[in-house]
Design a protein around this motif. Structure first.
Motif, PDB file in Angstrom:
ATOM      1  N   MET A   1       0.834  -1.185   0.000  1.00 18.26           N
ATOM      2  CA  MET A   1       0.000   0.000   0.000  1.00 18.26           C
ATOM      3  C   MET A   1       0.876   1.246   0.000  1.00 18.26           C
ATOM      4  N   GLY A   2       0.405   2.261  -0.673  1.00 12.60           N
ATOM      5  CA  GLY A   2       1.125   3.529  -0.692  1.00 12.60           C
ATOM      6  C   GLY A   2       0.760   4.360   0.521  1.00 12.60           C
ATOM      7  N   SER A   3       1.451   5.466   0.658  1.00 15.64           N
ATOM      8  CA  SER A   3       1.156   6.351   1.784  1.00 15.64           C
ATOM      9  C   SER A   3      -0.122   7.138   1.478  1.00 15.64           C
ATOM     10  N   PRO A   4      -0.839   7.567   2.523  1.00 11.27           N
ATOM     11  CA  PRO A   4      -2.072   8.319   2.313  1.00 11.27           C
ATOM     12  C   PRO A   4      -1.804   9.623   1.575  1.00 11.27           C
ATOM     13  N   LEU A   5      -2.719   9.976   0.709  1.00 14.89           N
ATOM     14  CA  LEU A   5      -2.597  11.238  -0.009  1.00 14.89           C
ATOM     15  C   LEU A   5      -2.821  12.375   0.970  1.00 14.89           C
ATOM     16  N   GLN A   6      -1.952  13.362   0.928  1.00 16.55           N
ATOM     17  CA  GLN A   6      -1.934  14.393   1.958  1.00 16.55           C
ATOM     18  C   GLN A   6      -2.712  15.654   1.606  1.00 16.55           C
ATOM     19  N   GLU A   7      -3.114  15.821   0.369  1.00 11.48           N
ATOM     20  CA  GLU A   7      -3.806  17.046  -0.011  1.00 11.48           C
ATOM     21  C   GLU A   7      -5.051  16.699  -0.823  1.00 11.48           C
ATOM     22  N   LYS A   8      -6.044  17.552  -0.739  1.00 12.06           N
ATOM     23  CA  LYS A   8      -7.283  17.355  -1.496  1.00 12.06           C
ATOM     24  C   LYS A   8      -7.001  17.288  -2.992  1.00 12.06           C
ATOM     25  N   ASN A   9      -6.066  18.116  -3.473  1.00  9.18           N
ATOM     26  CA  ASN A   9      -5.739  18.101  -4.903  1.00  9.18           C
ATOM     27  C   ASN A   9      -5.205  16.739  -5.331  1.00  9.18           C
TER      28      ASN A   9
END
Length: 65
Positions: A1-9
Protein backbone atom coordinates in the motif's frame (compact mmCIF):
# COMPACT_ATOMS: atom_id res chain seq x y z
CA UNK A 1 0.00 0.00 0.00
CA UNK A 2 1.13 3.53 -0.69
CA UNK A 3 1.16 6.35 1.78
CA UNK A 4 -2.07 8.32 2.31
CA UNK A 5 -2.60 11.24 -0.01
CA UNK A 6 -1.93 14.39 1.96
CA UNK A 7 -3.81 17.05 -0.01
CA UNK A 8 -7.28 17.35 -1.50
CA UNK A 9 -5.74 18.10 -4.90
CA UNK A 10 -3.86 14.80 -4.78
CA UNK A 11 -7.04 12.99 -3.81
CA UNK A 12 -8.99 14.55 -6.69
CA UNK A 13 -6.20 13.70 -9.13
CA UNK A 14 -6.17 10.11 -7.87
CA UNK A 15 -9.93 9.79 -8.31
CA UNK A 16 -9.80 11.33 -11.80
CA UNK A 17 -7.15 8.80 -12.81
CA UNK A 18 -9.22 5.93 -11.46
CA UNK A 19 -12.31 7.22 -13.26
CA UNK A 20 -10.36 7.53 -16.51
CA UNK A 21 -9.12 3.95 -16.10
CA UNK A 22 -12.72 2.83 -15.59
CA UNK A 23 -13.83 4.68 -18.73
CA UNK A 24 -10.97 3.10 -20.72
CA UNK A 25 -12.00 -0.37 -19.58
CA UNK A 26 -15.63 0.38 -20.36
CA UNK A 27 -14.73 1.63 -23.85
CA UNK A 28 -12.65 -1.48 -24.51
CA UNK A 29 -15.42 -3.91 -23.69
CA UNK A 30 -17.19 -5.47 -26.65
CA UNK A 31 -20.87 -5.81 -25.74
CA UNK A 32 -21.13 -8.97 -27.84
CA UNK A 33 -18.35 -10.69 -25.88
CA UNK A 34 -19.03 -9.35 -22.39
CA UNK A 35 -19.63 -11.95 -19.72
CA UNK A 36 -20.59 -11.89 -16.06
CA UNK A 37 -16.94 -11.71 -14.93
CA UNK A 38 -16.45 -8.49 -16.95
CA UNK A 39 -19.49 -6.90 -15.35
CA UNK A 40 -18.38 -8.04 -11.90
CA UNK A 41 -14.98 -6.44 -12.54
CA UNK A 42 -16.65 -3.13 -13.50
CA UNK A 43 -18.82 -3.22 -10.39
CA UNK A 44 -15.74 -3.93 -8.28
CA UNK A 45 -13.95 -0.93 -9.81
CA UNK A 46 -16.94 1.29 -9.00
CA UNK A 47 -17.08 -0.07 -5.45
CA UNK A 48 -13.37 0.67 -5.00
CA UNK A 49 -13.84 4.25 -6.23
CA UNK A 50 -16.81 4.72 -3.91
CA UNK A 51 -14.76 3.44 -0.97
CA UNK A 52 -11.93 5.84 -1.80
CA UNK A 53 -14.37 8.76 -2.04
CA UNK A 54 -15.75 7.92 1.40
CA UNK A 55 -12.24 7.48 2.81
CA UNK A 56 -11.09 10.81 1.40
CA UNK A 57 -14.24 12.54 2.61
CA UNK A 58 -13.65 11.29 6.16
CA UNK A 59 -10.01 12.41 6.33
CA UNK A 60 -9.12 15.67 7.99
CA UNK A 61 -6.69 16.92 5.34
CA UNK A 62 -6.30 20.60 4.55
CA UNK A 63 -6.66 21.80 0.99
CA UNK A 64 -3.42 22.75 -0.70
CA UNK A 65 -2.67 26.40 -1.35
Amino acid sequence: MGSPLQEKNQQVTFLKQRLNMFIDVLDAIDPEDTDLEDIDRLISMLDDMESKCKEFNNRDIPESV
